[in-house]
Write a protein that holds these residues in place. Structure first.
Motif, PDB file in Angstrom:
ATOM      1  N   PRO A   8      33.596 -36.253 -20.486  1.00 31.12           N
ATOM      2  CA  PRO A   8      33.737 -37.296 -19.492  1.00 31.12           C
ATOM      3  C   PRO A   8      34.530 -38.470 -20.022  1.00 31.12           C
ATOM      4  N   PRO A   9      35.304 -39.127 -19.176  1.00 34.93           N
ATOM      5  CA  PRO A   9      35.910 -40.375 -19.592  1.00 34.93           C
ATOM      6  C   PRO A   9      34.831 -41.424 -19.778  1.00 34.93           C
ATOM      7  N   ALA A  10      35.123 -42.457 -20.565  1.00 31.75           N
ATOM      8  CA  ALA A  10      34.122 -43.488 -20.842  1.00 31.75           C
ATOM      9  C   ALA A  10      33.621 -44.092 -19.538  1.00 31.75           C
ATOM     10  N   GLY A  11      32.317 -44.004 -19.326  1.00 28.76           N
ATOM     11  CA  GLY A  11      31.716 -44.603 -18.150  1.00 28.76           C
ATOM     12  C   GLY A  11      31.975 -43.838 -16.871  1.00 28.76           C
ATOM     13  N   GLY A  12      32.614 -42.649 -16.938  1.00 26.48           N
ATOM     14  CA  GLY A  12      32.954 -41.931 -15.732  1.00 26.48           C
ATOM     15  C   GLY A  12      32.258 -40.589 -15.655  1.00 26.48           C
ATOM     16  N   PRO A  13      32.496 -39.854 -14.568  1.00 23.97           N
ATOM     17  CA  PRO A  13      31.845 -38.556 -14.381  1.00 23.97           C
ATOM     18  C   PRO A  13      32.529 -37.483 -15.202  1.00 23.97           C
ATOM     19  N   TRP A  14      31.808 -36.380 -15.380  1.00 26.47           N
ATOM     20  CA  TRP A  14      32.418 -35.225 -16.013  1.00 26.47           C
ATOM     21  C   TRP A  14      33.594 -34.739 -15.182  1.00 26.47           C
ATOM     22  N   LEU A  15      34.570 -34.155 -15.878  1.00 22.86           N
ATOM     23  CA  LEU A  15      35.680 -33.495 -15.207  1.00 22.86           C
ATOM     24  C   LEU A  15      35.385 -32.003 -15.141  1.00 22.86           C
ATOM     25  N   LEU A  16      35.619 -31.402 -13.992  1.00 27.22           N
ATOM     26  CA  LEU A  16      35.437 -29.962 -13.837  1.00 27.22           C
ATOM     27  C   LEU A  16      36.803 -29.277 -13.838  1.00 27.22           C
ATOM     28  N   ARG A  17      36.842 -28.119 -14.471  1.00 26.81           N
ATOM     29  CA  ARG A  17      38.066 -27.332 -14.508  1.00 26.81           C
ATOM     30  C   ARG A  17      37.837 -26.066 -13.684  1.00 26.81           C
ATOM     31  N   PRO A  18      38.498 -25.920 -12.531  1.00 26.05           N
ATOM     32  CA  PRO A  18      38.316 -24.704 -11.740  1.00 26.05           C
ATOM     33  C   PRO A  18      38.763 -23.462 -12.505  1.00 26.05           C
ATOM     34  N   GLN A  19      38.137 -22.346 -12.194  1.00 29.50           N
ATOM     35  CA  GLN A  19      38.517 -21.078 -12.786  1.00 29.50           C
ATOM     36  C   GLN A  19      39.733 -20.512 -12.068  1.00 29.50           C
ATOM     37  N   ARG A  20      40.643 -19.941 -12.848  1.00 26.85           N
ATOM     38  CA  ARG A  20      41.792 -19.263 -12.261  1.00 26.85           C
ATOM     39  C   ARG A  20      41.320 -18.026 -11.501  1.00 26.85           C
ATOM     40  N   TRP A  21      41.901 -17.806 -10.320  1.00 34.75           N
ATOM     41  CA  TRP A  21      41.630 -16.567  -9.593  1.00 34.75           C
ATOM     42  C   TRP A  21      42.939 -16.042  -9.021  1.00 34.75           C
ATOM     43  N   PRO A  22      43.216 -14.738  -9.186  1.00 37.33           N
ATOM     44  CA  PRO A  22      42.366 -13.747  -9.863  1.00 37.33           C
ATOM     45  C   PRO A  22      42.417 -13.907 -11.376  1.00 37.33           C
ATOM     46  N   PRO A  23      41.333 -13.557 -12.075  1.00 36.00           N
ATOM     47  CA  PRO A  23      41.320 -13.697 -13.538  1.00 36.00           C
ATOM     48  C   PRO A  23      42.227 -12.669 -14.186  1.00 36.00           C
ATOM     49  N   ARG A  24      42.799 -13.044 -15.300  1.00 26.48           N
ATOM     50  CA  ARG A  24      43.699 -12.123 -16.002  1.00 26.48           C
ATOM     51  C   ARG A  24      42.948 -11.011 -16.724  1.00 26.48           C
ATOM     52  N   THR A  25      41.664 -11.205 -16.965  1.00 29.15           N
ATOM     53  CA  THR A  25      40.897 -10.246 -17.759  1.00 29.15           C
ATOM     54  C   THR A  25      40.030  -9.333 -16.910  1.00 29.15           C
ATOM     55  N   ALA A  26      40.240  -9.312 -15.586  1.00 24.70           N
ATOM     56  CA  ALA A  26      39.420  -8.482 -14.704  1.00 24.70           C
ATOM     57  C   ALA A  26      40.330  -7.863 -13.650  1.00 24.70           C
ATOM     58  N   PRO A  27      39.871  -6.821 -12.968  1.00 31.06           N
ATOM     59  CA  PRO A  27      40.665  -6.254 -11.874  1.00 31.06           C
ATOM     60  C   PRO A  27      41.061  -7.326 -10.868  1.00 31.06           C
ATOM     61  N   ALA A  28      42.233  -7.166 -10.268  1.00 31.66           N
ATOM     62  CA  ALA A  28      42.818  -8.217  -9.432  1.00 31.66           C
ATOM     63  C   ALA A  28      41.892  -8.673  -8.314  1.00 31.66           C
ATOM     64  N   LEU A  29      41.158  -7.762  -7.697  1.00 33.12           N
ATOM     65  CA  LEU A  29      40.316  -8.127  -6.559  1.00 33.12           C
ATOM     66  C   LEU A  29      38.852  -8.265  -6.934  1.00 33.12           C
ATOM     67  N   ALA A  30      38.556  -8.422  -8.216  1.00 33.83           N
ATOM     68  CA  ALA A  30      37.163  -8.559  -8.649  1.00 33.83           C
ATOM     69  C   ALA A  30      36.646  -9.952  -8.307  1.00 33.83           C
ATOM     70  N   PRO A  31      35.476 -10.050  -7.640  1.00 33.28           N
ATOM     71  CA  PRO A  31      34.912 -11.373  -7.358  1.00 33.28           C
ATOM     72  C   PRO A  31      34.313 -11.977  -8.611  1.00 33.28           C
ATOM     73  N   PRO A  32      34.241 -13.288  -8.697  1.00 35.75           N
ATOM     74  CA  PRO A  32      33.584 -13.920  -9.845  1.00 35.75           C
ATOM     75  C   PRO A  32      32.077 -13.737  -9.748  1.00 35.75           C
ATOM     76  N   PRO A  33      31.358 -13.830 -10.877  1.00 30.45           N
ATOM     77  CA  PRO A  33      29.886 -13.753 -10.819  1.00 30.45           C
ATOM     78  C   PRO A  33      29.328 -14.885  -9.963  1.00 30.45           C
TER      79      PRO A  33
END
Length: 265
Positions: A8-33
């Protein structure tokens, strides 16, 4: 926190990083857990970049999942990139929700709230409520947010000149926020305004409230809002309605009208 979140920045909220979709390490149409039911963590965020060759390879299979009304809407879209953004967002939404719910994605019935926000109706037998979700897109990015219990809102904006930012900010942002933007160096103000706009929209969408609708009741719990880590040139935010509002927020109070020539998501 999601994997890959930034500190988190000082005094601020956490930053979230969205997951890439489709993931490079799974079948193209695989849903995330899917997060476990009852999770009180942040929303699951997925980011689709239509410049990605892996994404472009999915245009046809995802388009095949659209229903007749969605295809009609797709054909009516004439703006540059509007059709691809809609197809990718709606097709991915169908694929992921259908996989999680164990049903045919093409046959999934997506309803709409009073102001057009896609939603799944709760089961009539009183079973486990369906996932909450929200979608936003701008430029080449499509952002999807999901949560098992709490209403979620997401917003993404591509960086661009917003010469009228101050007049919009005075009408829409808290006084302390727009005045703080005005103290920044000139070249940083428009980007800071877009980031503030994303936080505002994500929070309103999570709570089902319109930009110019009735104000919240004094004492209402505020939504949790997170700024996002996105590719260069983009800003975004995600929000969850409070746990107390999770069952109360069933229909938006109004759409999110844009100020003339204001940001577009």
């Amino acid at each position: 926190m999601q994997s890959g979140d930034s500190p988190p920045p000082a005094g601020g909220p956490w930053l979230l990083r969205p997951q890439r979709w489709p993931p490079r390490t799974a079948p193209a149409l695989a849903p995330p857990p899917w997060p476990p039911a009852g999770s009180d963590g942040p929303p699951l965020l997925l980011l689709i970049d239509r410049r990605d060759p892996d994404v472009r390879a999915l245009l046809t299979p995802l388009g095949d999942l659209l229903q007749a009304g969605e295809r009609q809407r797709l054909h009516r879209l004439r703006g540059e990139g509007d059709g691809e953004r809609f197809l990718l967002g709606r097709g991915a939404l169908r694929l992921i929700l259908g996989s999680w719910l164990g049903c045919d994605p093409a046959g999934l019935v997506l309803g709409a709230g009073p102001h057009g926000k896609p939603e799944l109706l709760p089961p009539s037998d009183g079973g486990e409520p369906p996932p909450r979700f929200n979608v936003s897109h701008s430029g080449d990015l499509i952002l999807l947010g999901f949560h098992p219990r709490r209403p979620v809102g997401v917003d993404v904006e591509q960086g661009r000149p917003v010469p009228e930012w101050e007049s919009i900010a005075r009408r829409c942002l808290p006084p302390g926020e727009w005045s703080a933007i005005g103290t920044l160096p000139q070249q940083q103000r428009e980007q800071a305004f877009l980031a503030a706009w994303c936080r505002l929209e994500a929070g309103l969408k999570a709570r089902g409230m319109g930009l110019f609708g009735p104000p919240p009741t004094p004492g209402d719990p505020e939504p949790e809002v997170w700024p996002l880590v996105l590719p260069e040139g983009y800003v975004g935010a995600a929000a969850l309605a409070s746990a107390a509002e999770a069952t109360a927020v069933t229909s938006p109070r109004g759409p999110l009208p844009r100020a003339p020539q204001g940001p577009r998501g």
